[in-house]
Scaffold this motif. Sequence first.
Motif, PDB file in Angstrom:
ATOM      1  N   ALA A   1     -19.864  13.884  -7.409  1.00 33.94           N
ATOM      2  CA  ALA A   1     -18.642  14.289  -6.721  1.00 33.94           C
ATOM      3  C   ALA A   1     -17.491  13.343  -7.041  1.00 33.94           C
ATOM      4  N   GLY A   2     -17.790  12.134  -7.459  1.00 31.16           N
ATOM      5  CA  GLY A   2     -16.767  11.176  -7.827  1.00 31.16           C
ATOM      6  C   GLY A   2     -17.300  10.229  -8.873  1.00 31.16           C
ATOM      7  N   PRO A   3     -16.433   9.519  -9.571  1.00 32.61           N
ATOM      8  CA  PRO A   3     -16.892   8.602 -10.611  1.00 32.61           C
ATOM      9  C   PRO A   3     -17.683   7.442 -10.020  1.00 32.61           C
ATOM     10  N   VAL A   4     -18.694   7.004 -10.748  1.00 34.43           N
ATOM     11  CA  VAL A   4     -19.483   5.852 -10.343  1.00 34.43           C
ATOM     12  C   VAL A   4     -18.849   4.609 -10.960  1.00 34.43           C
ATOM     13  N   ARG A   5     -18.550   3.637 -10.128  1.00 35.29           N
ATOM     14  CA  ARG A   5     -17.838   2.455 -10.589  1.00 35.29           C
ATOM     15  C   ARG A   5     -18.646   1.203 -10.278  1.00 35.29           C
ATOM     16  N   ALA A   6     -18.522   0.184 -11.135  1.00 40.16           N
ATOM     17  CA  ALA A   6     -19.086  -1.130 -10.832  1.00 40.16           C
ATOM     18  C   ALA A   6     -18.342  -1.709  -9.633  1.00 40.16           C
ATOM     19  N   ALA A   7     -19.013  -2.612  -8.907  1.00 38.94           N
ATOM     20  CA  ALA A   7     -18.440  -3.132  -7.666  1.00 38.94           C
ATOM     21  C   ALA A   7     -17.080  -3.799  -7.910  1.00 38.94           C
ATOM     22  N   GLY A   8     -16.976  -4.634  -8.951  1.00 35.58           N
ATOM     23  CA  GLY A   8     -15.711  -5.305  -9.236  1.00 35.58           C
ATOM     24  C   GLY A   8     -14.603  -4.327  -9.613  1.00 35.58           C
ATOM     25  N   ASP A   9     -14.951  -3.303 -10.401  1.00 39.28           N
ATOM     26  CA  ASP A   9     -13.952  -2.304 -10.797  1.00 39.28           C
ATOM     27  C   ASP A   9     -13.505  -1.478  -9.592  1.00 39.28           C
ATOM     28  N   GLN A  10     -14.429  -1.176  -8.680  1.00 40.14           N
ATOM     29  CA  GLN A  10     -14.059  -0.434  -7.482  1.00 40.14           C
ATOM     30  C   GLN A  10     -13.122  -1.252  -6.607  1.00 40.14           C
ATOM     31  N   THR A  11     -13.372  -2.553  -6.512  1.00 41.67           N
ATOM     32  CA  THR A  11     -12.479  -3.424  -5.752  1.00 41.67           C
ATOM     33  C   THR A  11     -11.080  -3.428  -6.357  1.00 41.67           C
ATOM     34  N   MET A  12     -10.988  -3.485  -7.676  1.00 41.41           N
ATOM     35  CA  MET A  12      -9.679  -3.456  -8.326  1.00 41.41           C
ATOM     36  C   MET A  12      -8.980  -2.121  -8.089  1.00 41.41           C
ATOM     37  N   ASP A  13      -9.742  -1.020  -8.096  1.00 37.71           N
ATOM     38  CA  ASP A  13      -9.157   0.290  -7.781  1.00 37.71           C
ATOM     39  C   ASP A  13      -8.576   0.296  -6.371  1.00 37.71           C
ATOM     40  N   ASP A  14      -9.304  -0.286  -5.423  1.00 34.00           N
ATOM     41  CA  ASP A  14      -8.820  -0.337  -4.041  1.00 34.00           C
ATOM     42  C   ASP A  14      -7.535  -1.157  -3.949  1.00 34.00           C
ATOM     43  N   LEU A  15      -7.475  -2.277  -4.672  1.00 34.49           N
ATOM     44  CA  LEU A  15      -6.268  -3.104  -4.643  1.00 34.49           C
ATOM     45  C   LEU A  15      -5.089  -2.386  -5.291  1.00 34.49           C
ATOM     46  N   ARG A  16      -5.336  -1.634  -6.351  1.00 37.59           N
ATOM     47  CA  ARG A  16      -4.253  -0.868  -6.984  1.00 37.59           C
ATOM     48  C   ARG A  16      -3.693   0.167  -6.012  1.00 37.59           C
ATOM     49  N   GLU A  17      -4.578   0.864  -5.328  1.00 38.35           N
ATOM     50  CA  GLU A  17      -4.122   1.866  -4.360  1.00 38.35           C
ATOM     51  C   GLU A  17      -3.292   1.222  -3.254  1.00 38.35           C
ATOM     52  N   LEU A  18      -3.747   0.069  -2.779  1.00 37.34           N
ATOM     53  CA  LEU A  18      -3.008  -0.625  -1.728  1.00 37.34           C
ATOM     54  C   LEU A  18      -1.656  -1.096  -2.232  1.00 37.34           C
ATOM     55  N   ALA A  19      -1.605  -1.603  -3.472  1.00 37.82           N
ATOM     56  CA  ALA A  19      -0.336  -2.058  -4.048  1.00 37.82           C
ATOM     57  C   ALA A  19       0.649  -0.906  -4.192  1.00 37.82           C
ATOM     58  N   GLU A  20       0.186   0.247  -4.664  1.00 35.31           N
ATOM     59  CA  GLU A  20       1.072   1.403  -4.842  1.00 35.31           C
ATOM     60  C   GLU A  20       1.551   1.937  -3.496  1.00 35.31           C
ATOM     61  N   ALA A  21       0.669   1.926  -2.503  1.00 40.19           N
ATOM     62  CA  ALA A  21       1.030   2.492  -1.207  1.00 40.19           C
ATOM     63  C   ALA A  21       1.982   1.590  -0.427  1.00 40.19           C
ATOM     64  N   ARG A  22       1.910   0.276  -0.622  1.00 38.47           N
ATOM     65  CA  ARG A  22       2.661  -0.653   0.211  1.00 38.47           C
ATOM     66  C   ARG A  22       3.823  -1.336  -0.505  1.00 38.47           C
ATOM     67  N   ALA A  23       4.075  -1.010  -1.766  1.00 48.53           N
ATOM     68  CA  ALA A  23       5.095  -1.715  -2.543  1.00 48.53           C
ATOM     69  C   ALA A  23       6.489  -1.609  -1.920  1.00 48.53           C
ATOM     70  N   SER A  24       6.792  -0.496  -1.275  1.00 51.20           N
ATOM     71  CA  SER A  24       8.129  -0.298  -0.707  1.00 51.20           C
ATOM     72  C   SER A  24       8.196  -0.619   0.783  1.00 51.20           C
ATOM     73  N   ALA A  25       7.111  -1.094   1.375  1.00 52.34           N
ATOM     74  CA  ALA A  25       7.101  -1.402   2.804  1.00 52.34           C
ATOM     75  C   ALA A  25       8.006  -2.596   3.100  1.00 52.34           C
ATOM     76  N   GLU A  26       8.595  -2.604   4.274  1.00 51.17           N
ATOM     77  CA  GLU A  26       9.543  -3.659   4.631  1.00 51.17           C
ATOM     78  C   GLU A  26       8.883  -5.033   4.639  1.00 51.17           C
ATOM     79  N   GLY A  27       7.662  -5.104   5.142  1.00 51.49           N
ATOM     80  CA  GLY A  27       6.998  -6.395   5.241  1.00 51.49           C
ATOM     81  C   GLY A  27       6.387  -6.884   3.948  1.00 51.49           C
ATOM     82  N   ALA A  28       6.455  -6.052   2.897  1.00 54.22           N
ATOM     83  CA  ALA A  28       5.812  -6.409   1.625  1.00 54.22           C
ATOM     84  C   ALA A  28       6.802  -6.846   0.567  1.00 54.22           C
ATOM     85  N   GLN A  29       8.020  -7.217   0.991  1.00 53.58           N
ATOM     86  CA  GLN A  29       9.043  -7.625   0.037  1.00 53.58           C
ATOM     87  C   GLN A  29       9.006  -9.142  -0.165  1.00 53.58           C
TER      88      GLN A  29
END
Length: 210
Positions: A153-181
């Motif tokens: 149902a979804g791609p199988v990722r190594a633990a380190g690569d999955q962590t990096m994916d999570d950080l990328r998603e967080l960076a994209e979602a929060r880049a324009s937030a007021e507290g993240a400047q």
Amino acid sequence: MTTPEPPSPAAQPQSQDRVYRSPAGIAGGVMLLALGGWLGIDALVTGEARVRWLTVAGLLLAVPLVIAFTVRPAVYANDDRLRIRNPFRTITLPWAAVSGLRSGYSNEVFDQDGTKYQLWAIPVSLRDRKKAARRQARAAAGDPHGHTSPVSAGPVRAAGDQTMDDLRELAEARASAEGAQGGPEVRWAYEIVGPAVVGLVLLVVLLALG
């Protein structure tokens, strides 16, 4: 009766950090520290004066370095920023200052100026990547009866690569937030560098004196 004022934005509690560390690195570091402590205490108790001084110098040099490369590394991420605790530096990057995260033979983050910072606490495991690729291939093939494995149902990722994916998603979602400047902040770990330098200088002097 006065109405209490709402707390200022600066007083608002930050979101809880997600902490990423390497259990294998910590375990290895604890074992090395225990071994070094045992040998060091033995040398201090039974050794001659010169041996004791060499032991003190060696411990001052070795213990901070072992801690720096095994126990100290950590990555902290919340809704506002990424904080990277590497062996000799701590780097704080608000999400607005992050231009990208890259996974290759090491995991790295780049700021807006193109400066690269390695994520020591999230090591790359080529073995885990190969295992994940094999699981993904089996999932894509399905079982002999033509049924697809649930993991497809979804791609199988190594633990380190999955962590990096999570950080990328967080960076994209929060880049324009007021507290993240803001811009990156870098602090040297003088509590690690200082004792190691003292131990190195003392060791060199003792060896030079013969």
